[in-house]
Design a protein around this motif. Structure first.
Motif, PDB file in Angstrom:
ATOM      1  N   ARG A  38       0.708  -1.289  -0.111  1.00 35.60           N
ATOM      2  CA  ARG A  38       0.072  -0.213  -0.001  1.00 35.60           C
ATOM      3  C   ARG A  38       0.931   1.245  -0.140  1.00 35.60           C
ATOM      4  N   THR A  39       1.178   1.917  -0.973  1.00 37.34           N
ATOM      5  CA  THR A  39       2.036   2.968  -1.134  1.00 37.34           C
ATOM      6  C   THR A  39       1.449   3.976  -2.350  1.00 37.34           C
ATOM      7  N   SER A  40       2.294   5.126  -2.297  1.00 36.51           N
ATOM      8  CA  SER A  40       1.465   6.148  -3.061  1.00 36.51           C
ATOM      9  C   SER A  40       2.284   5.588  -4.508  1.00 36.51           C
ATOM     10  N   ARG A  41       1.405   5.977  -5.452  1.00 35.98           N
ATOM     11  CA  ARG A  41       1.831   5.593  -6.828  1.00 35.98           C
ATOM     12  C   ARG A  41       3.395   5.966  -7.328  1.00 35.98           C
ATOM     13  N   ARG A  42       3.815   6.905  -6.799  1.00 39.63           N
ATOM     14  CA  ARG A  42       5.095   7.677  -7.277  1.00 39.63           C
ATOM     15  C   ARG A  42       6.156   6.670  -6.711  1.00 39.63           C
ATOM     16  N   ALA A  43       6.194   6.103  -5.551  1.00 42.19           N
ATOM     17  CA  ALA A  43       7.188   5.253  -5.045  1.00 42.19           C
ATOM     18  C   ALA A  43       6.947   3.916  -5.683  1.00 42.19           C
ATOM     19  N   ALA A  44       5.786   3.289  -5.927  1.00 44.42           N
ATOM     20  CA  ALA A  44       5.515   2.130  -6.728  1.00 44.42           C
ATOM     21  C   ALA A  44       5.911   2.138  -7.939  1.00 44.42           C
ATOM     22  N   ASP A  45       5.652   3.183  -8.765  1.00 43.86           N
ATOM     23  CA  ASP A  45       6.047   3.456 -10.092  1.00 43.86           C
ATOM     24  C   ASP A  45       7.392   3.327 -10.427  1.00 43.86           C
ATOM     25  N   LEU A  46       8.164   4.196  -9.382  1.00 45.04           N
ATOM     26  CA  LEU A  46       9.634   4.029  -9.793  1.00 45.04           C
ATOM     27  C   LEU A  46      10.142   2.657  -9.409  1.00 45.04           C
ATOM     28  N   LEU A  47       9.737   1.959  -8.494  1.00 45.10           N
ATOM     29  CA  LEU A  47      10.111   0.723  -8.041  1.00 45.10           C
ATOM     30  C   LEU A  47       9.729  -0.247  -9.255  1.00 45.10           C
ATOM     31  N   HIS A  48       8.675  -0.137  -9.833  1.00 45.04           N
ATOM     32  CA  HIS A  48       8.260  -0.967 -11.183  1.00 45.04           C
ATOM     33  C   HIS A  48       8.938  -0.586 -12.266  1.00 45.04           C
ATOM     34  N   GLU A  49       9.412   0.658 -12.377  1.00 40.47           N
ATOM     35  CA  GLU A  49      10.346   1.052 -13.643  1.00 40.47           C
ATOM     36  C   GLU A  49      11.484   0.409 -13.325  1.00 40.47           C
ATOM     37  N   ALA A  50      12.085   0.687 -12.309  1.00 41.36           N
ATOM     38  CA  ALA A  50      13.481   0.108 -11.939  1.00 41.36           C
ATOM     39  C   ALA A  50      13.431  -1.486 -12.253  1.00 41.36           C
ATOM     40  N   ARG A  51      12.451  -2.087 -11.965  1.00 34.08           N
ATOM     41  CA  ARG A  51      12.573  -3.742 -12.199  1.00 34.08           C
ATOM     42  C   ARG A  51      12.534  -3.911 -13.905  1.00 34.08           C
ATOM     43  N   GLY A  52      11.832  -3.046 -14.518  1.00 34.84           N
ATOM     44  CA  GLY A  52      11.711  -3.243 -15.843  1.00 34.84           C
ATOM     45  C   GLY A  52      12.904  -2.978 -16.420  1.00 34.84           C
ATOM     46  N   ARG A  53      13.656  -1.931 -15.916  1.00 35.98           N
ATOM     47  CA  ARG A  53      15.062  -1.520 -16.773  1.00 35.98           C
ATOM     48  C   ARG A  53      16.292  -2.654 -16.204  1.00 35.98           C
ATOM     49  N   GLU A  54      16.036  -3.135 -15.270  1.00 33.98           N
ATOM     50  CA  GLU A  54      16.964  -4.316 -14.506  1.00 33.98           C
ATOM     51  C   GLU A  54      16.809  -5.410 -15.442  1.00 33.98           C
ATOM     52  N   ARG A  55      15.553  -5.970 -15.764  1.00 28.03           N
ATOM     53  CA  ARG A  55      14.997  -7.049 -16.499  1.00 28.03           C
ATOM     54  C   ARG A  55      15.842  -6.872 -18.033  1.00 28.03           C
ATOM     55  N   ALA A  56      15.656  -5.660 -18.381  1.00 27.27           N
ATOM     56  CA  ALA A  56      16.207  -5.420 -19.861  1.00 27.27           C
ATOM     57  C   ALA A  56      17.640  -5.327 -20.056  1.00 27.27           C
ATOM     58  N   GLY A  57      18.354  -5.146 -18.773  1.00 31.99           N
ATOM     59  CA  GLY A  57      19.893  -5.255 -18.730  1.00 31.99           C
ATOM     60  C   GLY A  57      20.243  -3.661 -18.830  1.00 31.99           C
TER      61      GLY A  57
END
Length: 572
Positions: A38-57
């Motif tokens: 249960r978080t603000s969209r800003r923190a969750a979005d940043l975390l989600h974006e980071a995971r996507g970039r990590e996955r893509a190398g």
């Protein structure tokens, strides 16, 4: 991973296994095994974006996003996002060989999770801390963290599956292949039950590793292929590289050298993309093995040295040991025996260093293989000594076998027998400095010439000054001509000042000299040699002399080599 070489011995490499706790994909900004954060969209979005970039190398971009997610979560006091972002950043730091910073971040993730009583996030952090322990060789620490993770978060099927995987890796390192296989199988079934395709890919990879260790190469190839296919589909670059480098090593074992070159170079390119310098050590090691097996020795040496340097930089003790061993095998094959011994000793100490950091780890197989390689190098060196003296061909081999027979008669343990065997092979290494015309003189030596020959005990120590043996060989080399009554050389030691190992090699050395035919002197028959040794029994302690007689008597009749020189005992 044990790789059969074309020679009768085998080489082994420490398995680079993907630990699920370090490479899990966390969709939608939260751990796949944790409840929605249960978080603000800003923190969750940043975390989600980071995971996507990590996955893509895209690792630098991923790190920046994680840092931003951490800052945002700290500002809004969203501790669950903070704990997960800290842990994920720790994983990336670990993959980029910043183990110290990775541990700090992961410990902080654990502390944050405990503050908010989130057992599942705390368990995730413990699992990742266990992976960091595996990296540095602290295997008992890894076990404790994995078991604590199960205590806190074992109710989560996916966390349970990941910890089972990591416990399987631990078992594989310890040589418990059946346990490793069992744990990987359980983990795979759990991932399948959860519909977790990526988890299955990691399980397939590790099943490939343990299958290769069991020399089930067709199975290993199939598992690596299945893992690689999924990794490519989900975009996990790190897992792709691991599959490729370990499949390349499999190809080397099967002498499919072109396939090995293709896979190892592809893995190297992916590691470069990720900036994972430490992981490149394994790729360079496999490429070095490939070049060695195909006769490109200069390139092999270059790649293996790069593997050692990268392993040292990243703090991977076992990877350093394995690369050192592979380079030593190269040096052995090219006759660079002193360099081979130095590297083998370094590998031995590294294996021991890991072994000393936990109680239950079994590295006996690796150490036994290493000792076998030491023996091969030392035997080869002994033969090179004999090649300069045509009348003593086979001398070091016979002295080694006879010395072990005497050691057994004394009841010495396996370590002491190994020390005596290796020391016997090298006892005359200093003769490499004795002038050829003296060593091969067809007649008795003058007093001055005899003094030169006697220097071989001192010169032997000088030749090996830079080699730190894991066995106490140097007393044998220096003192095998010392006598119990004090009349020997070079140091005029007396009585029990002379180590038992040096006395044993000394008495069988005399026996072999008496029974060997030279140009100016026929060899004595065994009975005649024993009679002469008995007249000089004061040169050795009573227990060594009696053990020598016992070793002679244990055979109903002395066995003989084709050259007619008797052997007083047989070694295995």
């Amino acid at each position: 991973m044990r790789i059969p070489r074309r020679s009768p011995d085998t080489s082994s490499t420490f398995p680079t296994m993907l630990s699920p706790g370090e490479a899990r994909m966390m969709p939608h900004g939260h751990s796949s095994s944790a409840p929605p954060l249960r978080t603000s969209r800003r923190a969750a979005d940043l975390l989600h974006e980071a995971r996507g970039r990590e996955r893509a190398g895209c690792i630098p971009e991923a790190m920046a996003c994680y840092e931003s997610a951490i800052a945002a979560a700290e500002k809004t006091r969203e501790h669950a996002v903070l704990a997960e972002a800290l842990r994920r950043l720790a994983v990336v730091r670990y993959q980029r060989d910043d183990s110290a910073r990775a541990r700090e971040l992961c410990q902080r993730s654990y502390d944050v999770a405990r503050q908010i009583d989130n057992d599942l996030l705390a368990a995730e952090a413990l699992n990742t801390l266990g992976v960091l322990d595996l990296k540095t060789g602290s295997l008992e620490g890894a076990r404790m963290n994995f078991l604590r993770a199960l205590e806190l978060g074992g109710q989560s099927r996916e966390l349970w599956a990941r910890v089972e995987q990591n416990l399987g890796i631990l078992a594989n390192i310890q040589g418990e292949l059946y346990e490793a296989l069992t744990r990987y199988g359980r983990s795979l079934e759990a991932y399948r039950g959860a519909g977790d395709e990526h988890g299955c890919a990691i399980a397939y990879h590790n099943l490939g590793m343990v299958s290769a260790d069991r020399q089930l190469y067709d199975e290993a190839d199939r598992y690596f292929g299945e893992s690689l296919e999924i990794a490519e589909r989900v975009g996990d670059v790190y897992l792709q590289a691991l599959c490729l480098v370990n499949r390349a090593e499999l190809h080397v074992a099967r002498q499919r050298f072109e396939d090995a070159r293709r896979d190892s170079e592809a893995a190297l390119a992916l590691y470069d993309q990720l900036g994972a310098q430490g992981a490149k050590a394994d790729a360079y090691r496999v490429i070095g093995m490939l070049y060695r097996e195909t006769g490109r020795l200069a390139l092999a040496e270059s790649r293996l040295r790069s593997a050692i340097e990268l392993a040292v930089t990243s703090g991977s003790v076992l990877n350093e040991a394995e690369a050192s061993r592979e380079l030593a095998l190269l040096y052995q094959a090219t006759g660079r025996n002193q360099e081979a011994l130095t590297l083998l000793n370094a590998a031995y100490r590294l294996f021991r260093r890991v072994d000393a950091r936990r109680d239950l780890v079994h590295l006996g197989g690796k150490l036994a293989e290493l000792e076998g390689t030491y023996l091969a190098v030392v035997r080869q060196w002994g033969e090179s000594i004999e090649s300069s003296d045509s009348y003593t061909f086979g001398h070091c081999e016979r002295v080694a076998r006879n010395a072990v027979a005497v050691a057994r008669a004394l009841g010495l343990d396996e370590l002491e027998q190994t020390t005596i065997r290796l020391g016997a092979y090298l006892h005359d290494v200093g003769k490499l400095r004795v002038p050829h015309e003296i060593l091969n003189k067809p007649g008795p030596l003058t007093h001055e010439e005899a003094e030169v020959v006697q220097m071989h005990t001192v010169w032997g120590i000088e030749l090996l000054a830079e080699v730190e043996f894991p066995w106490d060989l140097k007393p044998i080399i220096r003192w095998h001509h010392e006598k119990y009554d004090g009349s020997g050389y070079p140091d005029r030691l007396k009585g029990d000042e002379i180590p038992v190992s040096a006395q044993i090699v000394g008495i069988v050395d005399v026996y072999d000299a008496l029974t060997t035919t030279r140009a100016y002197q026929p060899g004595s028959p065994p009975d005649g040699a024993l009679e002469q040794i008995t007249r000089s029994r004061g040169w050795w302690s009573e227990r060594v002399f009696e053990a020598f007689l016992k070793a002679c008597a244990q055979l109903s009749g002395e066995s003989h080599r084709a050259d007619g020189v008797p052997v007083v005992g047989q070694s295995q």
